[in-house]
Design an enzyme around this catalytic site. Structure first.
Site, short mmCIF file in Angstrom:
data_model
loop_
_atom_site.label_atom_id
_atom_site.label_comp_id
_atom_site.label_asym_id
_atom_site.label_seq_id
_atom_site.Cartn_x
_atom_site.Cartn_y
_atom_site.Cartn_z
N CYS A 37 0.82 -1.23 0.00
CA CYS A 37 0.00 0.00 0.00
C CYS A 37 0.85 1.27 0.00
O CYS A 37 0.31 2.36 -0.22
CB CYS A 37 -0.92 0.01 1.21
SG CYS A 37 -1.98 -1.43 1.25
N HIS A 85 -3.40 7.06 3.27
CA HIS A 85 -3.81 5.82 2.60
C HIS A 85 -5.18 5.43 3.16
O HIS A 85 -5.39 5.45 4.37
CB HIS A 85 -2.77 4.73 2.88
CG HIS A 85 -3.22 3.35 2.52
ND1 HIS A 85 -3.77 3.06 1.28
CD2 HIS A 85 -3.23 2.20 3.22
CE1 HIS A 85 -4.08 1.77 1.25
NE2 HIS A 85 -3.77 1.24 2.42
N ASN A 125 -10.14 -0.27 0.59
CA ASN A 125 -8.68 -0.17 0.52
C ASN A 125 -8.22 -0.66 -0.86
O ASN A 125 -8.32 -1.84 -1.17
CB ASN A 125 -8.09 -1.04 1.63
CG ASN A 125 -6.57 -1.02 1.66
OD1 ASN A 125 -5.92 -0.52 0.73
ND2 ASN A 125 -6.00 -1.55 2.72
N1 ACO Z 1 -17.88 -8.93 10.07
C1 ACO Z 1 -18.26 -9.27 11.32
N2 ACO Z 1 -17.37 -9.64 12.27
C2 ACO Z 1 -16.08 -9.66 11.90
C3 ACO Z 1 -15.64 -9.34 10.62
C4 ACO Z 1 -16.60 -8.96 9.68
N3 ACO Z 1 -16.29 -8.62 8.43
N4 ACO Z 1 -14.30 -9.44 10.58
C5 ACO Z 1 -13.90 -9.83 11.80
N5 ACO Z 1 -14.98 -9.99 12.61
C6 ACO Z 1 -15.02 -10.39 13.99
C7 ACO Z 1 -13.79 -11.14 14.39
O1 ACO Z 1 -13.88 -12.51 14.04
C8 ACO Z 1 -13.81 -10.96 15.91
O2 ACO Z 1 -14.70 -11.90 16.45
P1 ACO Z 1 -14.34 -12.61 17.85
O3 ACO Z 1 -14.20 -11.48 18.84
O4 ACO Z 1 -15.51 -13.50 18.05
O5 ACO Z 1 -13.05 -13.29 17.60
C9 ACO Z 1 -14.44 -9.57 16.09
O6 ACO Z 1 -15.08 -9.26 14.83
C10 ACO Z 1 -13.45 -8.49 16.40
O7 ACO Z 1 -12.30 -8.65 15.54
P2 ACO Z 1 -11.13 -7.65 15.59
O8 ACO Z 1 -10.08 -8.13 14.65
O9 ACO Z 1 -10.72 -7.34 16.98
O10 ACO Z 1 -11.83 -6.35 15.01
P3 ACO Z 1 -11.18 -4.97 14.85
O11 ACO Z 1 -11.96 -3.96 15.58
O12 ACO Z 1 -9.70 -5.00 15.06
O13 ACO Z 1 -11.41 -4.70 13.29
C11 ACO Z 1 -10.20 -4.83 11.23
C12 ACO Z 1 -10.88 -5.60 12.34
C13 ACO Z 1 -11.22 -3.94 10.59
C14 ACO Z 1 -9.65 -5.81 10.22
C15 ACO Z 1 -9.09 -3.98 11.87
O14 ACO Z 1 -8.25 -4.77 12.65
C16 ACO Z 1 -8.28 -3.30 10.82
O15 ACO Z 1 -8.73 -2.40 10.13
N6 ACO Z 1 -7.00 -3.70 10.69
C17 ACO Z 1 -6.12 -3.10 9.71
C18 ACO Z 1 -6.51 -3.62 8.38
C19 ACO Z 1 -5.84 -2.88 7.32
O16 ACO Z 1 -5.97 -1.68 7.24
N7 ACO Z 1 -5.13 -3.61 6.52
C20 ACO Z 1 -4.49 -3.09 5.44
C21 ACO Z 1 -3.45 -2.10 5.83
S1 ACO Z 1 -2.08 -2.21 4.86
C22 ACO Z 1 -2.69 -2.31 3.36
O17 ACO Z 1 -3.49 -1.48 3.02
C23 ACO Z 1 -2.32 -3.48 2.50
#
Ligand code: ACO
Length: 335
Positions: free
Chosen positions: A122, A262, A292
């Site tokens: 990214c 980003h 993204n």
């Molecule tokens: N829908 C519903 N529930 C979900 C989903 C979904 N799409 N995805 C995950 N969950 C659940 C998980 O399984 C978890 O359940 P559990 O508590 O029973 O285990 C719960 O939601 C919470 O999961 P977390 O991972 O703690 O959720 P978080 O608030 O951290 O959000 C997210 C997850 C959105 C992926 C976040 O961590 C994030 O944005 N991370 C960075 C991602 C990113 O930006 N990546 C790319 C950056 S670099 C690039 O661009 C290549």
């Protein structure tokens, strides 16, 4: 690069045109509700994303990049024959090789150019910007076409709710030429930390895990991510990078007209803006519409910001990104 100090009295290069290539097909949160166990409410509240664009069957990264390139050249009033270098930042090339950039070269008729891809996930567009600016500074190129383009949908596992809600496809391009005044690239800062390579990755499609039936069954051709860890590092690194570039370019918060982060997640964007004390009205956000789009996210945002009148002549923008590797970086530009 990280340790060098590119403080300049006069910029070396400036952006003279921008353009995008966006697929027509829209994938909404409601569509995703039918595919995996998720909800519009969960996706919106955790990521800020409402829709993303997905390439049609038979539409590849080079096709989106070609549209973006043609639009940017048109905007810049530059003929493809005058392009010296084409740099294509992508993690979703059309094929293993040759580079996606050479397909764009063929499509637009840039017969006098050298064309190659770079891969910094990214942060790819910012790595490309540093390279383009350096080539122009060294007088190795007069006109550089820099493209960030992705078809992330092709490496997305649409049965994995942790990742499939986050990504979209698209391309953005800019044309750069030598700066003639004090408008242009004020500085670029790029970093990486290979010790964290395991947190956001695609194991397959290279030589280490060839496309055997076994690797296919293990879904190694799909992107994998430790979401929480990525989130933590993204917030820290994007904040660090934005601060570093503002310090190098001697920019106060008040002098920044637009922060263009980003577009990965609204919460990462807000945390970065808070860290550098840029108020919400000066932060560009379109993650709700595109999701993204990896290396395409910043050039798409620059083009949209220009068209919305949020980047005028003289406006100062700070760009900041983070991605797999990990890689991260920032740039300051006076438009
Ligand atoms: N829908 C519903 N529930 C979900 C989903 C979904 N799409 N995805 C995950 N969950 C659940 C998980 O399984 C978890 O359940 P559990 O508590 O029973 O285990 C719960 O939601 C919470 O999961 P977390 O991972 O703690 O959720 P978080 O608030 O951290 O959000 C997210 C997850 C959105 C992926 C976040 O961590 C994030 O944005 N991370 C960075 C991602 C990113 O930006 N990546 C790319 C950056 S670099 C690039 O661009 C290549």
């Amino acid at each position: 690069m990280g340790k060098t100090q590119p403080v300049k009295n006069k910029p070396f290069s400036q952006i003279i045109g921008t353009g995008v290539g966006i697929p027509q097909k829209v994938l909404t949160n409601f569509d995703l509700e039918k595919m995996v166990d998720t909800s519009d409410e969960w996706i919106k509240s955790r990521t800020g994303i409402e829709t993303r664009y997905i390439a049609e069957e038979g539409q590849f990264t080079s096709d989106l990049g070609t549209t973006a390139a043609l639009n940017a050249l048109h905007d810049a009033h530059v003929s493809a024959k005058d392009v010296d270098v084409i740099i294509f930042a992508t993690i979703t090339p059309d094929v293993g090789f040759p580079a996606t950039a050479v397909f764009v070269q063929k499509n637009i008729g840039a017969v006098n150019a050298a064309a190659f891809d770079i891969q910094a996930a990214c942060t790819g567009f910012l790595y490309g910007l540093e390279l383009a600016d350096s080539l122009i500074a060294a007088k190795k190129a007069k006109t550089v076409l820099l493209i960030g383009g992705e078809t992330i949908s092709r490496i997305t596992d649409y049965s994995d709710r942790n990742t499939c809600v986050l990504f979209g496809d698209g391309a953005g391009a800019v044309v750069l030429r030598a700066a003639e005044d004090d408008h242009g690239i004020l500085g670029v800062y790029t970093r990486s930390d290979g010790r964290l390579n395991n947190l956001l990755k695609l194991d397959g499609l290279g030589t280490k895990y060839p496309p055997t039936p076994e690797h296919y069954d293990q879904k190694m051709h799909f992107l994998r991510m430790e979401g929480r860890e990525v989130f933590k590092h993204a917030v820290t690194c994007m904040g660090d990078a934005a601060e570093a570039i503002m310090e190098r370019a001697s920019l106060s918060t008040e002098e920044v007209d637009l922060l263009i982060p980003h577009q990965a997640n609204i919460r990462i964007i807000e945390a970065t803006a808070k860290r550098v004390k840029v108020p919400p009205e000066k932060v560009f956000i379109n993650v709700n519409k595109y999701g993204n789009t990896s290396a395409a996210s910043i050039p798409i945002a620059i083009d949209e910001a220009r068209r919305q009148g949020r980047l005028k002549t003289g406006s100062v923008a700070v760009l900041v990104a983070f991605g797999g590797g990990f890689t991260w970086g920032a740039a300051a530009i006076r438009f």
